[in-house]
Design a protein around this motif. Structure first.
Motif, PDB file in Angstrom:
ATOM      1  N   ARG A 215      -1.421 -17.133  24.978  1.00  0.00           N
ATOM      2  CA  ARG A 215      -0.131 -16.449  24.932  1.00  0.00           C
ATOM      3  C   ARG A 215      -0.319 -14.939  24.765  1.00  0.00           C
ATOM      4  O   ARG A 215       0.476 -14.143  25.280  1.00  0.00           O
ATOM      5  CB  ARG A 215       0.743 -17.056  23.829  1.00  0.00           C
ATOM      6  CG  ARG A 215       1.198 -18.488  24.155  1.00  0.00           C
ATOM      7  CD  ARG A 215       2.168 -19.036  23.121  1.00  0.00           C
ATOM      8  NE  ARG A 215       1.516 -19.450  21.895  1.00  0.00           N
ATOM      9  CZ  ARG A 215       1.061 -20.689  21.659  1.00  0.00           C
ATOM     10  NH1 ARG A 215       1.181 -21.638  22.570  1.00  0.00           N
ATOM     11  NH2 ARG A 215       0.490 -20.985  20.508  1.00  0.00           N
ATOM     12  N   HIS A 216      -1.363 -14.529  24.035  1.00  0.00           N
ATOM     13  CA  HIS A 216      -1.682 -13.097  23.954  1.00  0.00           C
ATOM     14  C   HIS A 216      -1.937 -12.536  25.354  1.00  0.00           C
ATOM     15  O   HIS A 216      -1.433 -11.468  25.723  1.00  0.00           O
ATOM     16  CB  HIS A 216      -2.944 -12.880  23.109  1.00  0.00           C
ATOM     17  CG  HIS A 216      -2.712 -12.942  21.639  1.00  0.00           C
ATOM     18  ND1 HIS A 216      -3.686 -12.621  20.722  1.00  0.00           N
ATOM     19  CD2 HIS A 216      -1.623 -13.293  20.901  1.00  0.00           C
ATOM     20  CE1 HIS A 216      -3.218 -12.765  19.501  1.00  0.00           C
ATOM     21  NE2 HIS A 216      -1.955 -13.187  19.578  1.00  0.00           N
ATOM     22  N   LEU A 217      -2.740 -13.259  26.137  1.00  0.00           N
ATOM     23  CA  LEU A 217      -3.093 -12.791  27.480  1.00  0.00           C
ATOM     24  C   LEU A 217      -1.856 -12.685  28.365  1.00  0.00           C
ATOM     25  O   LEU A 217      -1.713 -11.728  29.147  1.00  0.00           O
ATOM     26  CB  LEU A 217      -4.118 -13.722  28.118  1.00  0.00           C
ATOM     27  CG  LEU A 217      -4.677 -13.294  29.478  1.00  0.00           C
ATOM     28  CD1 LEU A 217      -5.364 -11.933  29.375  1.00  0.00           C
ATOM     29  CD2 LEU A 217      -5.651 -14.341  30.014  1.00  0.00           C
ATOM     30  N   SER A 218      -0.937 -13.637  28.217  1.00  0.00           N
ATOM     31  CA  SER A 218       0.278 -13.583  29.027  1.00  0.00           C
ATOM     32  C   SER A 218       1.106 -12.350  28.670  1.00  0.00           C
ATOM     33  O   SER A 218       1.723 -11.723  29.537  1.00  0.00           O
ATOM     34  CB  SER A 218       1.107 -14.864  28.855  1.00  0.00           C
ATOM     35  OG  SER A 218       1.719 -14.936  27.584  1.00  0.00           O
ATOM     36  N   ALA A 219       1.103 -11.964  27.400  1.00  0.00           N
ATOM     37  CA  ALA A 219       1.836 -10.768  26.978  1.00  0.00           C
ATOM     38  C   ALA A 219       1.210  -9.506  27.566  1.00  0.00           C
ATOM     39  O   ALA A 219       1.924  -8.581  27.979  1.00  0.00           O
ATOM     40  CB  ALA A 219       1.869 -10.680  25.452  1.00  0.00           C
ATOM     41  N   ILE A 220      -0.111  -9.474  27.627  1.00  0.00           N
ATOM     42  CA  ILE A 220      -0.803  -8.315  28.197  1.00  0.00           C
ATOM     43  C   ILE A 220      -0.500  -8.179  29.682  1.00  0.00           C
ATOM     44  O   ILE A 220      -0.125  -7.106  30.168  1.00  0.00           O
ATOM     45  CB  ILE A 220      -2.329  -8.435  27.985  1.00  0.00           C
ATOM     46  CG1 ILE A 220      -2.680  -8.350  26.499  1.00  0.00           C
ATOM     47  CG2 ILE A 220      -3.063  -7.340  28.759  1.00  0.00           C
ATOM     48  CD1 ILE A 220      -4.136  -8.658  26.197  1.00  0.00           C
ATOM     49  N   VAL A 221      -0.674  -9.288  30.423  1.00  0.00           N
ATOM     50  CA  VAL A 221      -0.483  -9.242  31.879  1.00  0.00           C
ATOM     51  C   VAL A 221       0.965  -8.891  32.225  1.00  0.00           C
ATOM     52  O   VAL A 221       1.238  -8.099  33.133  1.00  0.00           O
ATOM     53  CB  VAL A 221      -0.894 -10.575  32.521  1.00  0.00           C
ATOM     54  CG1 VAL A 221      -0.587 -10.574  34.018  1.00  0.00           C
ATOM     55  CG2 VAL A 221      -2.382 -10.842  32.296  1.00  0.00           C
ATOM     56  N   ALA A 222       1.906  -9.467  31.476  1.00  0.00           N
ATOM     57  CA  ALA A 222       3.323  -9.233  31.764  1.00  0.00           C
ATOM     58  C   ALA A 222       3.750  -7.805  31.445  1.00  0.00           C
ATOM     59  O   ALA A 222       4.757  -7.320  31.973  1.00  0.00           O
ATOM     60  CB  ALA A 222       4.191 -10.214  30.976  1.00  0.00           C
ATOM     61  N   ASP A 223       2.992  -7.122  30.605  1.00  0.00           N
ATOM     62  CA  ASP A 223       3.412  -5.800  30.151  1.00  0.00           C
ATOM     63  C   ASP A 223       3.328  -4.744  31.250  1.00  0.00           C
ATOM     64  O   ASP A 223       4.116  -3.808  31.273  1.00  0.00           O
ATOM     65  CB  ASP A 223       2.561  -5.367  28.954  1.00  0.00           C
ATOM     66  CG  ASP A 223       3.272  -4.341  28.092  1.00  0.00           C
ATOM     67  OD1 ASP A 223       4.421  -4.597  27.700  1.00  0.00           O
ATOM     68  OD2 ASP A 223       2.682  -3.282  27.822  1.00  0.00           O
ATOM     69  N   GLY A 224       2.367  -4.879  32.134  1.00  0.00           N
ATOM     70  CA  GLY A 224       2.273  -3.959  33.257  1.00  0.00           C
ATOM     71  C   GLY A 224       1.840  -2.554  32.870  1.00  0.00           C
ATOM     72  O   GLY A 224       1.127  -2.337  31.887  1.00  0.00           O
ATOM     73  N   ASP A 225       2.308  -1.586  33.639  1.00  0.00           N
ATOM     74  CA  ASP A 225       1.909  -0.187  33.523  1.00  0.00           C
ATOM     75  C   ASP A 225       2.765   0.520  32.466  1.00  0.00           C
ATOM     76  O   ASP A 225       3.984   0.570  32.580  1.00  0.00           O
ATOM     77  CB  ASP A 225       2.087   0.481  34.892  1.00  0.00           C
ATOM     78  CG  ASP A 225       1.437   1.846  34.984  1.00  0.00           C
ATOM     79  OD1 ASP A 225       1.190   2.464  33.926  1.00  0.00           O
ATOM     80  OD2 ASP A 225       1.179   2.296  36.115  1.00  0.00           O
ATOM     81  N   ARG A 226       2.117   1.061  31.431  1.00  0.00           N
ATOM     82  CA  ARG A 226       2.839   1.700  30.330  1.00  0.00           C
ATOM     83  C   ARG A 226       2.908   3.230  30.449  1.00  0.00           C
ATOM     84  O   ARG A 226       3.436   3.904  29.566  1.00  0.00           O
ATOM     85  CB  ARG A 226       2.167   1.344  28.983  1.00  0.00           C
ATOM     86  CG  ARG A 226       2.380  -0.087  28.559  1.00  0.00           C
ATOM     87  CD  ARG A 226       1.629  -0.416  27.276  1.00  0.00           C
ATOM     88  NE  ARG A 226       0.186  -0.347  27.465  1.00  0.00           N
ATOM     89  CZ  ARG A 226      -0.541  -1.311  28.032  1.00  0.00           C
ATOM     90  NH1 ARG A 226       0.042  -2.430  28.450  1.00  0.00           N
ATOM     91  NH2 ARG A 226      -1.840  -1.189  28.180  1.00  0.00           N
ATOM     92  N   ARG A 227       2.396   3.795  31.518  1.00  0.00           N
ATOM     93  CA  ARG A 227       2.334   5.257  31.608  1.00  0.00           C
ATOM     94  C   ARG A 227       3.720   5.909  31.549  1.00  0.00           C
ATOM     95  O   ARG A 227       3.872   6.986  30.955  1.00  0.00           O
ATOM     96  CB  ARG A 227       1.609   5.674  32.886  1.00  0.00           C
ATOM     97  CG  ARG A 227       0.094   5.448  32.833  1.00  0.00           C
ATOM     98  CD  ARG A 227      -0.550   5.799  34.163  1.00  0.00           C
ATOM     99  NE  ARG A 227      -0.067   4.910  35.224  1.00  0.00           N
ATOM    100  CZ  ARG A 227      -0.279   5.137  36.518  1.00  0.00           C
ATOM    101  NH1 ARG A 227      -0.929   6.206  36.917  1.00  0.00           N
ATOM    102  NH2 ARG A 227       0.170   4.268  37.415  1.00  0.00           N
ATOM    103  N   GLY A 228       4.716   5.276  32.153  1.00  0.00           N
ATOM    104  CA  GLY A 228       6.069   5.819  32.092  1.00  0.00           C
ATOM    105  C   GLY A 228       6.586   5.900  30.678  1.00  0.00           C
ATOM    106  O   GLY A 228       7.294   6.852  30.311  1.00  0.00           O
TER     107      GLY A 228
END
Length: 296
Positions: A215-228
Motif C-alpha cells: 500500500r505504501h508503494l501504491s501511494a508513491i506511484v499514485a502521487d506522480g510529479d510533485r514539482r508543481g
C-alpha cells in the motif's frame, strides 16, 4: 513505546532529547519502521539540542494497519500513471503527511523541523505544502520529486525491494532483509555484517508486515510529479543525497533542490540509500546546522 491517536489512527512513536528543546520530526520511508533511523543519528541530533521524535508510518511497525484493504497492482498503476490517470489507492502520501501533523498536534507541538528520508522525504514535501504553519525547516534525505524524466531506480535495487522472501521463517526473513540492505546500501560505507544482522533481526522481531509496503508503494506511484507543488514551498529546505544511491539516483535530490525555491543541496560521494555510521556526524551536523539557521 508511547502511542498517540493522530489523524484518526494509532501512531507509535519515540522521543529523545530535552522536551523543552526545538522539536524535530523524523519521517521514515517505504516499508521501513522508525528503527531504521539509527540510534546513533537520533542521539547525535538530540545532543545537538533537539527534541527528536521518530514514528512508525501507518501500515508499518507498530502503527495502525489497514488489514484487508487492497491496493491496485504495480503494472496497472504504472499504466494508469503513464496515461495521466490517477489510480484509486487505499491512501495517499498527503494522508501520511497528515498523520505526522496530527502527531505534532497530539503532542502539543506547534512547530517542528521536518526531516524525511526516501518516501519519508516525499511525505515531508506534502507536509510542508499542507502544513507550512507547523514547519520551521525541511530536510529531505535521498528523496525525489516524482519527475518522470529522471533516471530510474537501478534494476537490481528495484528487484531487491519488491521481491518477497521465500518464507516467514525468521532466518529467511533476516537473510532477505540483509540482502536488500546490501543491495541499496552505500558502496563507500558498507555496513559490518554483525551490525547488519543484529539490526535486521531486531526489525523482524519487532514487526513483520509485508502487506503494508504494498500500500505504501501504491501511494508513491499514485502521487506522480510533485514539482508543481514544490515551486510554492516557502519552508527553508536542505536536500541531502548520496552520489552513489542505486534506489533513488542523485538526480532525484538535485531535482528536489531545483524545484524548491532557495533550497540548498549537499551530496556525498560513496553514499547510497542507507544511513551509515561513518556519516552520522556529517549528516547530524548538516541537519542540525540547517535547523539552527532557521530556528524561528
Amino acid at each position: 513505546m508511547p502511542k498517540a491517536i493522530a489523524n484518526g489512527i494509532e501512531i507509535h512513536y519515540e522521543e529523545q532529547g530535552d522536551k523543552t528543546a526545538p522539536p524535530m520530526l523524523l519521517i521514515m520511508g517505504f516499508g521501513a519502521q522508525l528503527t531504521l533511523w539509527p540510534d546513533e543519528l537520533v542521539e547525535a541530533l538530540a545532543s545537538r539540542g533537539f527534541r527528536v521524535i521518530r514514528y512508525d508510518n501507518r501500515d508499518i511497525g507498530l502503527s495502525h494497519k489497514f488489514d484487508g484493504v487492497k491496493a491496485p497492482g504495480l503494472v496497472k498503476m504504472t499504466l494508469l500513471s503513464k496515461l495521466g490517470l490517477k489510480p484509486k489507492v487505499p491512501y495517499t502520501l498527503a494522508d501520511m503527511a497528515d498523520d505526522g501533523a496530527g502527531l505534532l498536534d497530539t503532542l502539543g507541538i506547534e512547530k517542528a523541523h521536518i526531516v524525511g528520508a526516501s518516501m519519508g522525504g516525499m511525505i515531508a514535501q506534502h507536509f510542508v505544502s499542507r502544513h507550512a504553519d507547523k514547519c520551521l525547516s525541511l530536510t529531505t534525505i535521498f528523496s525525489t520529486t516524482g519527475n518522470p524524466k529522471l533516471p530510474p531506480t537501478k534494476p537490481e535495487a528495484m528487484k531487491a525491494l519488491v521481491t518477497r522472501p521465500d518464507s516467514t521463517d525468521e532466518k529467511v526473513l533476516v537473510e532477505h532483509g540483509m540482502m536488500v540492505a546490501r543491495t541499496i546500501g552505500s558502496p563507500g560505507y558498507p555496513t559490518e555484517d554483525e551490525r547488519l544482522r543484529e539490526r535486521t533481526t531486531a526489525s523482524v522481531r519487532r514487526s513483520f508486515y509485508p502487506e503494508g509496503p504494498t500500500r505504501h508503494l501504491s501511494a508513491i506511484v499514485a502521487d506522480g510529479d510533485r514539482r508543481g507543488m514544490l515551486k510554492d514551498v516557502t519552508v527553508p529546505t536542505l536536500v541531502l543525497h548520496g552520489e552513489d544511491d542505486p534506489l533513488v539516483p542523485c538526480e532525484g535530490g538535485r531535482d528536489t533542490a531545483a524545484s524548491i525555491p532557495g533550497a540548498k543541496l549537499k551530496t556525498i560521494p560513496g553514499w547510497g540509500h542507507d544511513l551509515p555510521l561513518e556519516l552520522v556526524d556529517e549528516l547530524a551536523d548538516a541537519i542540525a546546522g540547517h535547523a539552527k539557521a532557521n530556528a524561528d
